[in-house]
Design a protein around this motif. Structure first.
Motif, PDB file in Angstrom:
ATOM      1  N   GLY A  74      29.073  70.930  25.455  1.00 15.73           N
ATOM      2  CA  GLY A  74      28.438  72.209  25.743  1.00 15.73           C
ATOM      3  C   GLY A  74      29.277  73.419  25.395  1.00 15.73           C
ATOM      4  O   GLY A  74      28.980  74.529  25.842  1.00 15.73           O
ATOM      5  N   GLY A  75      30.336  73.216  24.608  1.00 14.39           N
ATOM      6  CA  GLY A  75      31.216  74.336  24.287  1.00 14.39           C
ATOM      7  C   GLY A  75      31.917  74.876  25.514  1.00 14.39           C
ATOM      8  O   GLY A  75      32.235  76.064  25.599  1.00 14.39           O
ATOM      9  N   LEU A  76      32.193  73.985  26.476  1.00 14.91           N
ATOM     10  CA  LEU A  76      32.757  74.390  27.762  1.00 14.91           C
ATOM     11  C   LEU A  76      34.142  75.010  27.629  1.00 14.91           C
ATOM     12  O   LEU A  76      34.486  75.954  28.338  1.00 14.91           O
ATOM     13  CB  LEU A  76      32.839  73.166  28.682  1.00 14.91           C
ATOM     14  N   GLN A 102      35.293  73.522  37.030  1.00 11.88           N
ATOM     15  CA  GLN A 102      36.264  72.508  37.418  1.00 11.88           C
ATOM     16  C   GLN A 102      36.105  71.307  36.487  1.00 11.88           C
ATOM     17  O   GLN A 102      34.990  70.821  36.257  1.00 11.88           O
ATOM     18  CB  GLN A 102      36.049  72.081  38.868  1.00 11.88           C
ATOM     19  N   LEU A 103      37.214  70.822  35.957  1.00 14.17           N
ATOM     20  CA  LEU A 103      37.173  69.677  35.054  1.00 14.17           C
ATOM     21  C   LEU A 103      37.190  68.375  35.851  1.00 14.17           C
ATOM     22  O   LEU A 103      37.650  68.341  36.997  1.00 14.17           O
ATOM     23  CB  LEU A 103      38.372  69.717  34.109  1.00 14.17           C
ATOM     24  N   SER A 182      44.489  73.863  37.367  1.00 12.76           N
ATOM     25  CA  SER A 182      43.110  73.418  37.521  1.00 12.76           C
ATOM     26  C   SER A 182      42.686  73.603  38.962  1.00 12.76           C
ATOM     27  O   SER A 182      43.441  73.290  39.893  1.00 12.76           O
ATOM     28  CB  SER A 182      42.956  71.952  37.120  1.00 12.76           C
ATOM     29  N   SER A 183      41.472  74.121  39.158  1.00 18.33           N
ATOM     30  CA  SER A 183      40.957  74.331  40.517  1.00 18.33           C
ATOM     31  C   SER A 183      40.581  73.000  41.158  1.00 18.33           C
ATOM     32  O   SER A 183      40.377  71.990  40.488  1.00 18.33           O
ATOM     33  CB  SER A 183      39.731  75.244  40.472  1.00 18.33           C
ATOM     34  N   GLY A 184      40.510  73.014  42.475  1.00 15.24           N
ATOM     35  CA  GLY A 184      40.102  71.835  43.222  1.00 15.24           C
ATOM     36  C   GLY A 184      38.700  71.986  43.787  1.00 15.24           C
ATOM     37  O   GLY A 184      38.089  73.064  43.700  1.00 15.24           O
ATOM     38  N   GLY A 191      37.775  76.679  37.761  1.00 16.04           N
ATOM     39  CA  GLY A 191      38.264  76.892  36.414  1.00 16.04           C
ATOM     40  C   GLY A 191      39.509  76.080  36.132  1.00 16.04           C
ATOM     41  O   GLY A 191      40.163  75.571  37.050  1.00 16.04           O
ATOM     42  N   SER A 192      39.816  75.936  34.859  1.00 14.59           N
ATOM     43  CA  SER A 192      41.017  75.230  34.422  1.00 14.59           C
ATOM     44  C   SER A 192      41.598  75.974  33.232  1.00 14.59           C
ATOM     45  O   SER A 192      40.855  76.456  32.372  1.00 14.59           O
ATOM     46  CB  SER A 192      40.688  73.791  34.024  1.00 14.59           C
ATOM     47  N   SER A 193      42.903  76.055  33.191  1.00 18.34           N
ATOM     48  CA  SER A 193      43.574  76.735  32.084  1.00 18.34           C
ATOM     49  C   SER A 193      44.862  76.007  31.747  1.00 18.34           C
ATOM     50  O   SER A 193      45.486  75.388  32.611  1.00 18.34           O
ATOM     51  CB  SER A 193      43.897  78.193  32.441  1.00 18.34           C
ATOM     52  N   ALA A 194      45.257  76.091  30.503  1.00 20.77           N
ATOM     53  CA  ALA A 194      46.552  75.591  30.069  1.00 20.77           C
ATOM     54  C   ALA A 194      47.051  76.502  28.957  1.00 20.77           C
ATOM     55  O   ALA A 194      46.295  76.853  28.053  1.00 20.77           O
ATOM     56  CB  ALA A 194      46.454  74.156  29.569  1.00 20.77           C
TER      57      ALA A 194
END
Length: 269
Positions: A74-76, A102-103, A182-184, A191-194
């Motif tokens: 989905g282009g997430l 959230q992943l 990463s959020s819980g 959200g999640s970021s790196a």
């Protein structure tokens, strides 16, 4: 990422920029949810950039866009890969990824497992909750493999192929400074970021490493003081930089001001 004397151990793989204008990315993975482009690399970026509804700070120097867009189901996921140069030589590459959801827990665990790799020069665990809330950072290295491959991640490969095709000189090893958040399940904001920084541990204006390749192994590093000090400086810089990343990627902080001292990483021109 490839590390000296070690099997493939990705520092930027399995981790979560902003869509821009440019040509479709060549060699992009075949997936109709991927929307990847190669922007005009002469575009100069400094200070901060908009990224996934947030304001992402840039380390010191002038950065140029290499690859940007959306990927994944989905282009997430959003990705932005930038390069910084000094006298035409690459001094740094930044790989930023983010998602506003959230992943899955297994994806988060695969990413954060790199923070626990005992080959890292340094690791910092800020959060590790069973519900998926994870935040960590680490300093490691990545060795340039055959044909300029530095990662098994297809998008990173595309970016490095572009840099090679454009004739940018690059060192045979980068020092990796990596941050993952990463959020819980119980967090209000999902959200999640790196954000991964590949820093060139080289003599200014050259691709000559501060130490021969074998000495970048963790056990041998202390034998070359210049290389050992570069790693120490990178860890100190990352520890100071992480709170700014956390602030910027957790909420939109608008026109953030980044002090020149804080922004100056060890390979900055």
């Amino acid at each position: 990422m490839q590390r000296p004397g070690a099997p493939s151990a990705s520092s930027a793989d399995n981790q979560p920029a902003a869509p821009g204008s440019g040509a479709p990315a060549p060699d992009a993975p075949v997936d109709n949810t991927n929307r990847l482009i190669t922007p005009d690399i002469t575009t100069a970026l400094t200070g901060t950039i908009p990224f996934g509804g947030h304001t992402l700070p840039l380390p010191a120097g002038v950065w140029h866009p290499v690859l940007t867009g959306q990927f994944g189901p989905g282009g997430l996921m959003l990705i932005n890969i930038l390069v910084r140069t000094d006298r035409g030589v690459v001094t740094g590459v930044m790989i930023a990824r983010t998602a506003t959801e959230q992943l899955p827990l297994d994806v988060v665990q695969a990413a954060t497992s790199h923070c626990h790799d005992d080959r890292n020069y340094a690791s910092h665990i800020y959060s590790d909750r069973p519900d998926g809330r994870n935040e960590c950072a680490f300093v490691a290295n990545a060795v340039m493999g055959p044909n300029g491959a530095i990662s098994s991640d297809e998008l990173i490969q595309i970016a490095f192929k572009r840099l090679s095709a454009l004739g940018f000189p690059m060192p045979s090893l980068f020092v990796v400074a990596n941050w993952i958040l990463s959020s819980g399940a119980t967090d209000a904001t999902k959200g999640s970021s790196a954000v991964t920084y590949l820093l060139a541990p080289t003599k200014p204006g050259t691709v000559q490493l501060l130490a021969p390749l074998p000495y970048w192994d963790k056990a041998a590093l202390a034998q070359v003081p210049a290389a050992d000090e570069f790693i120490r400086k990178t860890d100190r810089w990352l520890s100071r930089w992480v709170p700014l990343l956390r602030q910027s990627m957790m909420r939109d902080v608008g026109n953030m001001a980044v002090s020149p001292d804080l922004a100056r990483d060890p390979s900055a021109p």
